[in-house]
Design a protein around this motif. Structure first.
Motif, mmCIF file in Angstrom:
data_model
loop_
_atom_site.group_PDB
_atom_site.id
_atom_site.type_symbol
_atom_site.label_atom_id
_atom_site.label_comp_id
_atom_site.label_asym_id
_atom_site.label_seq_id
_atom_site.Cartn_x
_atom_site.Cartn_y
_atom_site.Cartn_z
ATOM 1 N N PRO A 45 0.810 -1.224 0.000
ATOM 2 C CA PRO A 45 0.000 0.000 0.000
ATOM 3 C C PRO A 45 0.845 1.276 0.000
ATOM 4 O O PRO A 45 0.488 2.258 -0.669
ATOM 5 C CB PRO A 45 -0.828 -0.116 1.287
ATOM 6 C CG PRO A 45 -0.935 -1.585 1.527
ATOM 7 C CD PRO A 45 0.385 -2.141 1.078
ATOM 8 N N ALA A 46 1.963 1.267 0.700
ATOM 9 C CA ALA A 46 2.835 2.449 0.697
ATOM 10 C C ALA A 46 3.428 2.679 -0.695
ATOM 11 O O ALA A 46 3.575 3.829 -1.133
ATOM 12 C CB ALA A 46 3.946 2.294 1.729
ATOM 13 N N LEU A 47 3.742 1.601 -1.389
ATOM 14 C CA LEU A 47 4.236 1.733 -2.761
ATOM 15 C C LEU A 47 3.161 2.323 -3.670
ATOM 16 O O LEU A 47 3.444 3.194 -4.496
ATOM 17 C CB LEU A 47 4.693 0.369 -3.286
ATOM 18 C CG LEU A 47 5.176 0.340 -4.734
ATOM 19 C CD1 LEU A 47 6.405 1.224 -4.920
ATOM 20 C CD2 LEU A 47 5.480 -1.096 -5.150
ATOM 21 N N ILE A 48 1.940 1.868 -3.501
ATOM 22 C CA ILE A 48 0.828 2.416 -4.290
ATOM 23 C C ILE A 48 0.683 3.905 -4.011
ATOM 24 O O ILE A 48 0.497 4.711 -4.930
ATOM 25 C CB ILE A 48 -0.482 1.656 -3.989
ATOM 26 C CG1 ILE A 48 -0.385 0.225 -4.509
ATOM 27 C CG2 ILE A 48 -1.687 2.375 -4.589
ATOM 28 C CD1 ILE A 48 -1.484 -0.692 -4.010
ATOM 29 N N GLY A 49 0.783 4.286 -2.742
ATOM 30 C CA GLY A 49 0.705 5.707 -2.386
ATOM 31 C C GLY A 49 1.803 6.519 -3.042
ATOM 32 O O GLY A 49 1.559 7.626 -3.554
ATOM 33 N N ALA A 50 3.008 5.996 -3.049
ATOM 34 C CA ALA A 50 4.122 6.708 -3.680
ATOM 35 C C ALA A 50 3.907 6.851 -5.185
ATOM 36 O O ALA A 50 4.195 7.905 -5.764
ATOM 37 C CB ALA A 50 5.424 5.963 -3.405
ATOM 38 N N MET A 51 3.364 5.816 -5.793
ATOM 39 C CA MET A 51 3.089 5.884 -7.234
ATOM 40 C C MET A 51 1.976 6.882 -7.541
ATOM 41 O O MET A 51 2.015 7.554 -8.578
ATOM 42 C CB MET A 51 2.757 4.503 -7.775
ATOM 43 C CG MET A 51 3.950 3.583 -7.779
ATOM 44 S SD MET A 51 3.485 1.953 -8.351
ATOM 45 C CE MET A 51 5.068 1.322 -8.842
ATOM 46 N N CYS A 52 1.015 6.993 -6.639
ATOM 47 C CA CYS A 52 -0.037 8.009 -6.806
ATOM 48 C C CYS A 52 0.571 9.406 -6.793
ATOM 49 O O CYS A 52 0.230 10.254 -7.627
ATOM 50 C CB CYS A 52 -1.074 7.895 -5.692
ATOM 51 S SG CYS A 52 -2.167 6.479 -5.806
ATOM 52 N N ALA A 53 1.465 9.656 -5.857
ATOM 53 C CA ALA A 53 2.103 10.971 -5.756
ATOM 54 C C ALA A 53 2.900 11.277 -7.015
ATOM 55 O O ALA A 53 2.814 12.390 -7.572
ATOM 56 C CB ALA A 53 2.993 11.033 -4.515
ATOM 57 N N CYS A 54 3.677 10.307 -7.473
ATOM 58 C CA CYS A 54 4.475 10.525 -8.682
ATOM 59 C C CYS A 54 3.583 10.766 -9.900
ATOM 60 O O CYS A 54 3.889 11.630 -10.738
ATOM 61 C CB CYS A 54 5.398 9.332 -8.926
ATOM 62 S SG CYS A 54 6.773 9.232 -7.767
ATOM 63 N N THR A 55 2.497 10.023 -9.999
ATOM 64 C CA THR A 55 1.579 10.195 -11.126
ATOM 65 C C THR A 55 0.961 11.582 -11.115
ATOM 66 O O THR A 55 0.898 12.262 -12.154
ATOM 67 C CB THR A 55 0.466 9.118 -11.092
ATOM 68 O OG1 THR A 55 1.084 7.838 -11.113
ATOM 69 C CG2 THR A 55 -0.478 9.264 -12.258
ATOM 70 N N TRP A 56 0.529 12.032 -9.954
ATOM 71 C CA TRP A 56 -0.085 13.361 -9.854
ATOM 72 C C TRP A 56 0.914 14.445 -10.243
ATOM 73 O O TRP A 56 0.594 15.364 -10.993
ATOM 74 C CB TRP A 56 -0.616 13.579 -8.437
ATOM 75 C CG TRP A 56 -1.463 14.798 -8.302
ATOM 76 C CD1 TRP A 56 -2.585 15.108 -9.006
ATOM 77 C CD2 TRP A 56 -1.252 15.888 -7.399
ATOM 78 N NE1 TRP A 56 -3.110 16.313 -8.590
ATOM 79 C CE2 TRP A 56 -2.300 16.808 -7.595
ATOM 80 C CE3 TRP A 56 -0.299 16.163 -6.431
ATOM 81 C CZ2 TRP A 56 -2.400 17.985 -6.881
ATOM 82 C CZ3 TRP A 56 -0.416 17.328 -5.704
ATOM 83 C CH2 TRP A 56 -1.460 18.224 -5.941
ATOM 84 N N HIS A 57 2.150 14.314 -9.768
ATOM 85 C CA HIS A 57 3.177 15.306 -10.120
ATOM 86 C C HIS A 57 3.536 15.223 -11.604
ATOM 87 O O HIS A 57 3.818 16.250 -12.236
ATOM 88 C CB HIS A 57 4.432 15.113 -9.273
ATOM 89 C CG HIS A 57 4.243 15.474 -7.835
ATOM 90 N ND1 HIS A 57 3.587 16.607 -7.420
ATOM 91 C CD2 HIS A 57 4.652 14.838 -6.705
ATOM 92 C CE1 HIS A 57 3.591 16.652 -6.107
ATOM 93 N NE2 HIS A 57 4.223 15.590 -5.645
ATOM 94 N N PHE A 58 3.542 14.009 -12.157
ATOM 95 C CA PHE A 58 3.875 13.846 -13.574
ATOM 96 C C PHE A 58 2.914 14.641 -14.452
ATOM 97 O O PHE A 58 3.307 15.191 -15.486
ATOM 98 C CB PHE A 58 3.844 12.365 -13.957
ATOM 99 C CG PHE A 58 4.216 12.103 -15.386
ATOM 100 C CD1 PHE A 58 5.548 12.060 -15.758
ATOM 101 C CD2 PHE A 58 3.246 11.911 -16.364
ATOM 102 C CE1 PHE A 58 5.909 11.832 -17.075
ATOM 103 C CE2 PHE A 58 3.595 11.680 -17.680
ATOM 104 C CZ PHE A 58 4.928 11.637 -18.044
ATOM 105 N N PHE A 59 1.657 14.690 -14.038
ATOM 106 C CA PHE A 59 0.649 15.436 -14.797
ATOM 107 C C PHE A 59 0.464 16.849 -14.255
ATOM 108 O O PHE A 59 -0.629 17.418 -14.323
ATOM 109 C CB PHE A 59 -0.676 14.664 -14.817
ATOM 110 C CG PHE A 59 -0.610 13.421 -15.656
ATOM 111 C CD1 PHE A 59 -0.631 13.497 -17.037
ATOM 112 C CD2 PHE A 59 -0.504 12.177 -15.063
ATOM 113 C CE1 PHE A 59 -0.556 12.354 -17.819
ATOM 114 C CE2 PHE A 59 -0.427 11.025 -15.827
ATOM 115 C CZ PHE A 59 -0.445 11.112 -17.215
ATOM 116 N N ASP A 60 1.558 17.419 -13.737
ATOM 117 C CA ASP A 60 1.592 18.818 -13.277
ATOM 118 C C ASP A 60 0.510 19.138 -12.254
ATOM 119 O O ASP A 60 -0.092 20.219 -12.295
ATOM 120 C CB ASP A 60 1.490 19.787 -14.463
ATOM 121 C CG ASP A 60 2.715 19.748 -15.350
ATOM 122 O OD1 ASP A 60 3.827 19.544 -14.815
ATOM 123 O OD2 ASP A 60 2.561 19.916 -16.579
#
Length: 114
Positions: free
Chosen positions: A47-62
């Motif tokens: 779950p922590a990995l999923i959370g980190a990927m969510c953060a990266c995805t949101w930042h990737f799309f500005d």
């Protein structure tokens, strides 16, 4: 992708890679010990990995407004991940306590003290 600087992106991406490596290493350790509790820790880390990927995805799309739900999902996964890792750590601790032999404590008598 302009929401973060290059050094900040490097930290984000390397953190995700490190977490994936940690999950893999914990899993391998569990296999080596033949201890399912350690494999449980690897699952609990997801779950922590999923959370980190969510953060990266949101930042990737500005930090797009339409993807703001990713922030809520990231926060939720962080809470869930902290709880699952806590439970997995308790499981490992319990299994380690079960494997320990009770110490041979005896009350000293007068002959032992001299």
């Amino acid at each position: 992708m302009h929401a973060l600087s290059i050094p900040t992106w490097m930290v984000h991406v390397s953190s995700v890679i490190e977490w994936i490596a940690a999950i893999w290493l914990v899993w391998r350790y569990g296999e080596r010990l033949n201890n399912p509790a350690w494999k449980g820790l690897a699952w609990a880390m997801l779950p922590a990995l999923i959370g980190a990927m969510c953060a990266c995805t949101w930042h990737f799309f500005d930090n797009a407004q339409r993807l703001e739900w990713l922030v809520t999902l990231q926060a939720s996964m962080t809470v869930v991940g902290n709880c699952t890792v806590c439970v997995a750590a308790a499981w490992i601790w319990r299994r380690s306590r079960q494997g320990m032999k009770p110490s041979a404590r005896s009350t000293p008598n007068a002959a032992d003290q001299s």
